[in-house]
Write a protein that holds these residues in place. Structure first.
Motif, PDB file in Angstrom:
ATOM      1  N   VAL A 151      -8.231   6.444  -3.868  1.00 18.23           N
ATOM      2  CA  VAL A 151      -8.440   5.480  -4.949  1.00 18.23           C
ATOM      3  C   VAL A 151      -7.168   5.458  -5.794  1.00 18.23           C
ATOM      4  O   VAL A 151      -6.759   6.483  -6.342  1.00 18.23           O
ATOM      5  N   THR A 152      -6.540   4.296  -5.872  1.00 16.96           N
ATOM      6  CA  THR A 152      -5.314   4.182  -6.656  1.00 16.96           C
ATOM      7  C   THR A 152      -5.101   2.749  -7.120  1.00 16.96           C
ATOM      8  O   THR A 152      -5.544   1.810  -6.466  1.00 16.96           O
ATOM      9  N   VAL A 153      -4.441   2.631  -8.256  1.00 13.31           N
ATOM     10  CA  VAL A 153      -4.102   1.333  -8.840  1.00 13.31           C
ATOM     11  C   VAL A 153      -2.639   1.395  -9.268  1.00 13.31           C
ATOM     12  O   VAL A 153      -2.172   2.412  -9.794  1.00 13.31           O
TER      13      VAL A 153
ATOM     14  N   LEU B 131       0.832  -1.203   0.000  1.00 10.87           N
ATOM     15  CA  LEU B 131       0.000   0.000   0.000  1.00 10.87           C
ATOM     16  C   LEU B 131       0.866   1.252   0.000  1.00 10.87           C
ATOM     17  O   LEU B 131       0.569   2.217  -0.711  1.00 10.87           O
ATOM     18  N   LEU B 132       1.959   1.229   0.755  1.00  7.09           N
ATOM     19  CA  LEU B 132       2.864   2.376   0.721  1.00  7.09           C
ATOM     20  C   LEU B 132       3.403   2.572  -0.693  1.00  7.09           C
ATOM     21  O   LEU B 132       3.462   3.705  -1.184  1.00  7.09           O
ATOM     22  N   GLU B 133       3.769   1.494  -1.359  1.00  6.56           N
ATOM     23  CA  GLU B 133       4.257   1.593  -2.738  1.00  6.56           C
ATOM     24  C   GLU B 133       3.188   2.191  -3.658  1.00  6.56           C
ATOM     25  O   GLU B 133       3.493   3.033  -4.503  1.00  6.56           O
TER      26      GLU B 133
ATOM     27  N   GLU C 273       1.586   9.530  -5.533  1.00  6.18           N
ATOM     28  CA  GLU C 273       2.006  10.774  -4.875  1.00  6.18           C
ATOM     29  C   GLU C 273       1.079  11.155  -3.726  1.00  6.18           C
ATOM     30  O   GLU C 273       0.835  12.319  -3.472  1.00  6.18           O
ATOM     31  N   PHE C 274       0.538  10.127  -3.050  1.00  8.18           N
ATOM     32  CA  PHE C 274      -0.255  10.334  -1.833  1.00  8.18           C
ATOM     33  C   PHE C 274       0.642  10.321  -0.592  1.00  8.18           C
ATOM     34  O   PHE C 274       0.207  10.719   0.479  1.00  8.18           O
ATOM     35  N   ALA C 275       1.864   9.783  -0.722  1.00  6.53           N
ATOM     36  CA  ALA C 275       2.770   9.632   0.416  1.00  6.53           C
ATOM     37  C   ALA C 275       4.210   9.628  -0.087  1.00  6.53           C
ATOM     38  O   ALA C 275       4.463   9.536  -1.294  1.00  6.53           O
TER      39      ALA C 275
END
Length: 141
Positions: free
Chosen positions: A78-80, A20-22, A28-30
């Motif tokens: 929301v990310t993929v 999830l971090l990746e 570019e959320f973290a």
């Protein structure tokens, strides 16, 4: 979505925290240096979190809803994974969230689209809230 499975996430394994971090770094959320513990807490404390798992069980997509559990909620994060984009996975994650939220009688569902993603959300039934301004508190201390 050949071999991709959408699941509700109540807790994250250590591997899923890293995955999830990746995902968040790619989106570019973290930042890499943010660590992973906050992600486990974010999932655990969300109203609803869902993941897309590939055939090997790796987390390749994510979305969550925040809210009161009764009437209102917001979809966010929301990310993929980049290598899995343009296969309908993001749309399936949002549709899954919407179905689960509606089953809980939550009827006010909002979000703030990142730049360039408004059309993606329009195709899923979201409308621009004319006359409203999204705002964020800025801690200047």
């Amino acid at each position: 979505m050949n071999g991709i499975k959408t699941v509700i996430l109540k807790e994250l394994t250590l591997r899923q925290q890293q995955e999830l971090l990746e995902l968040f770094v790619e989106a570019e959320f973290a930042d890499v240096g943010d660590g992973v513990q906050w992600l486990a807490d974010a999932v655990k404390n969300s109203l609803l979190a869902v993941g897309a798992l590939d055939e090997a069980g790796h987390l390749i997509g994510f979305a969550r809803a925040l809210g009161d559990g009764s009437s209102d909620c917001y979809i966010q994060d929301v990310t993929v994974k980049n290598s899995f984009r343009r296969r309908g996975i993001g749309g399936e994650l949002v549709k899954f969230l919407l179905q689960e939220l509606q089953a809980r009688n939550i009827d006010w569902i909002g979000l703030i689209a990142t730049p360039g993603k408004a059309e993606f959300y329009r195709q899923l039934g979201f409308e621009v809230m004319t006359g409203f301004t999204p705002m964020r508190w800025k801690n200047n201390s």
